[in-house]
Write an enzyme that holds these catalytic residues in place. Structure first.
Site, mmCIF file in Angstrom:
data_model
loop_
_atom_site.group_PDB
_atom_site.id
_atom_site.type_symbol
_atom_site.label_atom_id
_atom_site.label_comp_id
_atom_site.label_asym_id
_atom_site.label_seq_id
_atom_site.Cartn_x
_atom_site.Cartn_y
_atom_site.Cartn_z
ATOM 1 N N LYS A 26 -21.066 -10.044 7.785
ATOM 2 C CA LYS A 26 -20.802 -10.655 6.480
ATOM 3 C C LYS A 26 -22.102 -11.117 5.843
ATOM 4 C CE LYS A 26 -17.736 -14.120 4.344
ATOM 5 N NZ LYS A 26 -16.711 -15.157 4.618
ATOM 6 N N SER B 112 -12.425 -14.565 2.359
ATOM 7 C CA SER B 112 -13.594 -14.041 1.659
ATOM 8 C C SER B 112 -14.332 -12.975 2.464
ATOM 9 C CB SER B 112 -14.555 -15.204 1.365
ATOM 10 O OG SER B 112 -15.026 -15.797 2.578
ATOM 11 N N SER C 58 -10.709 -17.337 5.940
ATOM 12 C CA SER C 58 -11.473 -16.191 5.434
ATOM 13 C C SER C 58 -11.737 -15.085 6.438
ATOM 14 C CB SER C 58 -12.805 -16.671 4.844
ATOM 15 O OG SER C 58 -12.575 -17.386 3.659
#
Length: 426
Positions: free
Chosen positions: A30, A105, A129
């Site tokens: 990420k 996210s 997330s």
């Protein structure tokens, strides 16, 4: 014609060691985890050209374990979103249905695994997330107990809530990645020795005989009927394998979303104050006074980030701190107490991961409240600093549905074991 899912912000190969538990595996990271010499944008124009001088601890651990990083995964800007549509680099598409969102996210991380563009992925989970995109994309995601995994090198959104977590196609693979990244770190004073000697991958044996699983009535109320039916079928599979299920009530969860967003936005307003155009990141070019230059610098933030900064600043401001932030912290303590009480009689707690099926692209952008309410089942776990896993429970109308299993603090082995039983049955 192949679909471009817009999984990566930066495609870059970072070779790992030649031997180790992750040797030969590829991993997506990420883009809020620092990678030395490779830009780390947090999905924001604010950091579009930022290149960190060091690796996050989790990054170092996966490359030391033999994994090869294949790219920095797309994400909602600074982790603020549930759909990976607030990214300054465009939305990620869900491999299960390219016209739908992958969740957020950590949507790029989950989509990378689901699309076969990486074997494994690292995400971060502040209010769901990791688990949300895992559920929406039909993969496995683990949110570890707070303090099990070092946050050193993670660009902060809400320090007291967030944890780095693994995403993979199978429970055992996710647990193997957790084994690699877990453990104390001298760079992060919030890490703990607890759980450091555990063997999470070995716990993925599917043996739930004698396990007691609490089914949270509040987290089924209001959920899409198709989601409820799919999750109830997965829970029935656990019963068929010897687990006992009992209904549990956690009345405090009625206030979880409100408490979560007050706390998360308050911490975000403080954390993001560092983006002032002086030290790093985007810098305004105004020739006026400092206030004008500062305002121009912060225009690089997207609409959702600005919204959360403003709301968080308001909640912390003089005259409102006790009315909002202090009450949210009281609710947080109540939520933790409710979970503690429940775990006196159950080994794990089950619910849908997400109460809805994946949104269509663009569907929730004009309705932030709808996006916030979709986090109702995941945010309580972060408020209570507990571990949770999302495992595929099946599909509804051809779309993935996730089952969430929550454990007591440092009870990752229990939830991995239960999740592997669901996986075996499916």
């Amino acid at each position: 014609m192949a679909v471009d899912h817009n999984v990566f912000i930066t495609e870059e190969s970072i070779e790992g060691e030649t031997a180790g538990p992750l040797a030969g595996r590829t991993i997506a990271v990420k883009d809020n985890l620092s990678t030395a010499g490779v830009r780390t944008t947090c999905g924001s124009e604010m950091l579009a050209d930022y290149v960190p001088p060091y690796d996050a601890t989790a990054v170092t651990r996966v490359t030391d374990a033999g994994a090869t990083i294949v790219g920095k995964a797309n994400m909602d800007e600074f982790g603020m979103g549930t759909t990976t549509e607030t990214s300054a680099f465009g939305p990620t598409r869900n491999p299960a249905d390219p016209e739908r969102v992958p969740g957020g996210s950590s949507g790029g991380s989950a989509a990378a695994v689901a699309a076969g563009e990486a074997d494994l992925a690292l995400g971060s989970d502040t209010g769901g997330s990791v688990r949300c995109p895992a559920a929406f994309c039909g993969v496995v995601g683990i949110k570890p107990t707070y303090g099990l995994v070092s946050r050193y090198g993670l660009v902060a959104y809400a320090n007291s809530l967030e944890q780095i977590g693994p995403i993979a196609n199978t429970v055992e693979d996710a647990a193997t990645l957790l084994d690699v990244i877990a453990g104390p770190d001298p760079h992060d004073g919030t890490t703990r020795e607890a759980g450091a000697d555990s063997d999470y991958a070995a716990a993925a044996d599917g043996d739930v005989d004698g396990m007691t699983i609490g089914v949270v009535t509040e987290l089924f109320d209001g959920a899409d009927e198709r989601v409820v039916e799919t999750v109830e079928a997965a829970i029935a599979d656990l019963e068929a394998r010897g687990a006992e299920t009992v209904e549990v009530s956690l009345p405090s969860l009625e206030y979880a979303v409100q408490a979560y967003y007050v706390i998360a936005m308050s911490e975000a307003s403080s954390n993001l104050a560092r983006f002032d155009g002086v030290r790093y990141g985007h810098r305004g070019e105004s020739d006026g006074n400092w206030n004008e230059s500062f305002a121009e610098t912060r225009e690089a933030f997207g609409a959702e980030v600005k919204r959360r900064i403003l709301l968080g600043t308001y909640a912390l401001s003089a005259g409102y701190h006790d009315a909002y932030y202090a009450k949210a912290q009281d609710a947080r303590a109540w939520i933790k107490a409710d979970f503690d009480d429940a775990f006196e009689s159950v080994d794990a707690i089950a619910s849908p991961t997400m109460p809805v099926l994946p949104f269509e692209l663009g569907e929730s952008l004009d309705d932030p409240l709808r996006m916030y309410l979709a986090d109702a089942n995941t945010t309580p776990v972060n408020l209570a600093n507990l571990p949770a896993i999302s495992v595929p429970a099946g599909t509804a109308d051809g779309l993935p549905v996730g089952l969430q299993l929550v454990g007591p603090a440092f009870g990752e082995e229990t939830i991995v074991r239960a999740a592997s039983a669901v996986e075996d049955a499916l």
